[in-house]
Design a protein around this motif. Structure first.
Motif, PDB file in Angstrom:
ATOM      1  N   LYS A   1       0.706   4.158   5.255  1.00  0.00           N
ATOM      2  CA  LYS A   1      -0.722   3.911   5.460  1.00  0.00           C
ATOM      3  C   LYS A   1      -0.965   2.416   5.318  1.00  0.00           C
ATOM      4  N   LEU A   2      -1.505   1.806   6.356  1.00  0.00           N
ATOM      5  CA  LEU A   2      -1.878   0.396   6.322  1.00  0.00           C
ATOM      6  C   LEU A   2      -3.392   0.322   6.286  1.00  0.00           C
ATOM      7  N   THR A   3      -3.933  -0.232   5.217  1.00  0.00           N
ATOM      8  CA  THR A   3      -5.373  -0.369   5.079  1.00  0.00           C
ATOM      9  C   THR A   3      -5.752  -1.791   5.446  1.00  0.00           C
ATOM     10  N   TYR A   4      -6.569  -1.914   6.478  1.00  0.00           N
ATOM     11  CA  TYR A   4      -6.992  -3.229   6.964  1.00  0.00           C
ATOM     12  C   TYR A   4      -8.400  -3.546   6.490  1.00  0.00           C
ATOM     13  N   THR A   5      -8.579  -4.768   6.018  1.00  0.00           N
ATOM     14  CA  THR A   5      -9.898  -5.284   5.671  1.00  0.00           C
ATOM     15  C   THR A   5     -10.137  -6.522   6.541  1.00  0.00           C
ATOM     16  N   GLU A   6     -11.241  -7.207   6.317  1.00  0.00           N
ATOM     17  CA  GLU A   6     -11.535  -8.394   7.118  1.00  0.00           C
ATOM     18  C   GLU A   6     -10.512  -9.504   6.916  1.00  0.00           C
ATOM     19  N   SER A   7      -9.906  -9.587   5.737  1.00  0.00           N
ATOM     20  CA  SER A   7      -9.045 -10.734   5.453  1.00  0.00           C
ATOM     21  C   SER A   7      -7.577 -10.398   5.175  1.00  0.00           C
ATOM     22  N   SER A   8      -7.224  -9.125   5.067  1.00  0.00           N
ATOM     23  CA  SER A   8      -5.834  -8.802   4.740  1.00  0.00           C
ATOM     24  C   SER A   8      -5.540  -7.330   5.054  1.00  0.00           C
ATOM     25  N   PHE A   9      -4.367  -6.884   4.632  1.00  0.00           N
ATOM     26  CA  PHE A   9      -4.033  -5.473   4.738  1.00  0.00           C
ATOM     27  C   PHE A   9      -3.119  -5.101   3.579  1.00  0.00           C
ATOM     28  N   TYR A  10      -3.026  -3.803   3.334  1.00  0.00           N
ATOM     29  CA  TYR A  10      -2.197  -3.290   2.247  1.00  0.00           C
ATOM     30  C   TYR A  10      -1.401  -2.111   2.799  1.00  0.00           C
ATOM     31  N   LEU A  11      -0.096  -2.084   2.528  1.00  0.00           N
ATOM     32  CA  LEU A  11       0.792  -1.035   3.014  1.00  0.00           C
ATOM     33  C   LEU A  11       1.139  -0.095   1.865  1.00  0.00           C
ATOM     34  N   GLU A  12       0.977   1.220   2.102  1.00  0.00           N
ATOM     35  CA  GLU A  12       1.310   2.221   1.091  1.00  0.00           C
ATOM     36  C   GLU A  12       2.288   3.242   1.671  1.00  0.00           C
ATOM     37  N   PHE A  13       3.169   3.725   0.818  1.00  0.00           N
ATOM     38  CA  PHE A  13       4.081   4.821   1.149  1.00  0.00           C
ATOM     39  C   PHE A  13       3.520   6.058   0.465  1.00  0.00           C
ATOM     40  N   LEU A  14       3.143   7.080   1.236  1.00  0.00           N
ATOM     41  CA  LEU A  14       2.552   8.300   0.679  1.00  0.00           C
ATOM     42  C   LEU A  14       3.466   9.484   0.951  1.00  0.00           C
ATOM     43  N   THR A  15       3.503  10.412   0.017  1.00  0.00           N
ATOM     44  CA  THR A  15       4.360  11.584   0.174  1.00  0.00           C
ATOM     45  C   THR A  15       3.684  12.713   0.950  1.00  0.00           C
ATOM     46  N   LEU A  16       2.396  12.626   1.187  1.00  0.00           N
ATOM     47  CA  LEU A  16       1.705  13.627   2.005  1.00  0.00           C
ATOM     48  C   LEU A  16       2.170  13.514   3.447  1.00  0.00           C
ATOM     49  N   SER A  17       2.111  14.633   4.171  1.00  0.00           N
ATOM     50  CA  SER A  17       2.400  14.556   5.601  1.00  0.00           C
ATOM     51  C   SER A  17       1.203  13.908   6.294  1.00  0.00           C
ATOM     52  N   LEU A  18       1.448  13.371   7.449  1.00  0.00           N
ATOM     53  CA  LEU A  18       0.387  12.738   8.235  1.00  0.00           C
ATOM     54  C   LEU A  18      -0.747  13.719   8.506  1.00  0.00           C
ATOM     55  N   GLU A  19      -0.392  14.922   8.877  1.00  0.00           N
ATOM     56  CA  GLU A  19      -1.397  15.939   9.199  1.00  0.00           C
ATOM     57  C   GLU A  19      -2.245  16.294   7.983  1.00  0.00           C
ATOM     58  N   GLU A  20      -1.614  16.456   6.809  1.00  0.00           N
ATOM     59  CA  GLU A  20      -2.367  16.771   5.587  1.00  0.00           C
ATOM     60  C   GLU A  20      -3.341  15.647   5.246  1.00  0.00           C
ATOM     61  N   TRP A  21      -2.860  14.399   5.329  1.00  0.00           N
ATOM     62  CA  TRP A  21      -3.701  13.264   4.952  1.00  0.00           C
ATOM     63  C   TRP A  21      -4.886  13.121   5.902  1.00  0.00           C
ATOM     64  N   VAL A  22      -4.638  13.232   7.212  1.00  0.00           N
ATOM     65  CA  VAL A  22      -5.726  13.115   8.191  1.00  0.00           C
ATOM     66  C   VAL A  22      -6.727  14.250   8.000  1.00  0.00           C
ATOM     67  N   ALA A  23      -6.247  15.463   7.772  1.00  0.00           N
ATOM     68  CA  ALA A  23      -7.152  16.596   7.549  1.00  0.00           C
ATOM     69  C   ALA A  23      -8.044  16.358   6.330  1.00  0.00           C
TER      70      ALA A  23
END
Length: 129
Positions: A3-25
């Motif tokens: 998961k890459l979280t973008y803001t106006e000035s930067s971004f943050y990268l996270e490694f999550l154990t949830l599946s993509l489908e679970e997280w989006v849901a």
């Protein structure tokens, strides 16, 4: 999942154990409950890693081994390599650059890419001090 979280000035990268489908849901349910607009669309995200970072050569080998073409590497200059990921962009639908990008690869590739990004951040913070 990455998961890459973008803001106006930067971004943050996270490694999550949830599946993509679970997280989006979960994210869709949250948006529904709070009455927030949510847009989900296929997209790409890119960031830079120092070319001399230990492990970049291993990442290059991992990219060659992965035939799903979710991750690509491009040499920017003598100092940086650009990492480009295919995945999904989630935002409120506005034209600003704030939002979340999510993608999924093999667990090994995700973990390793996250570790490289953390090492790059540590190098950057040491250099700026």
């Amino acid at each position: 999942m990455l998961k890459l979280t973008y803001t106006e000035s930067s971004f943050y990268l996270e490694f999550l154990t949830l599946s993509l489908e679970e997280w989006v849901a979960q994210r869709v349910i949250l948006a529904l409950r709070v009455g927030q607009t949510l847009s989900v669309e296929p997209s790409t995200a890119s960031f830079l890693l120092p070319v001399d970072l230990r492990g970049v050569e291993v990442l290059k080998a991992e990219v060659k081994r992965d035939d799903r073409e979710i991750i690509a590497l491009s040499v920017c200059d003598s100092e940086y390599v650009e990492v480009t990921l295919r995945g999904s962009w989630l935002s409120d639908g506005s034209e600003d650059a704030a939002g979340v990008f999510v993608t999924t690869m093999s667990d090994r590739a995700e973990f390793f890419l996250h570790k490289l990004w953390q090492e790059a951040q540590a190098c950057t913070s040491v250099m700026s001090e």
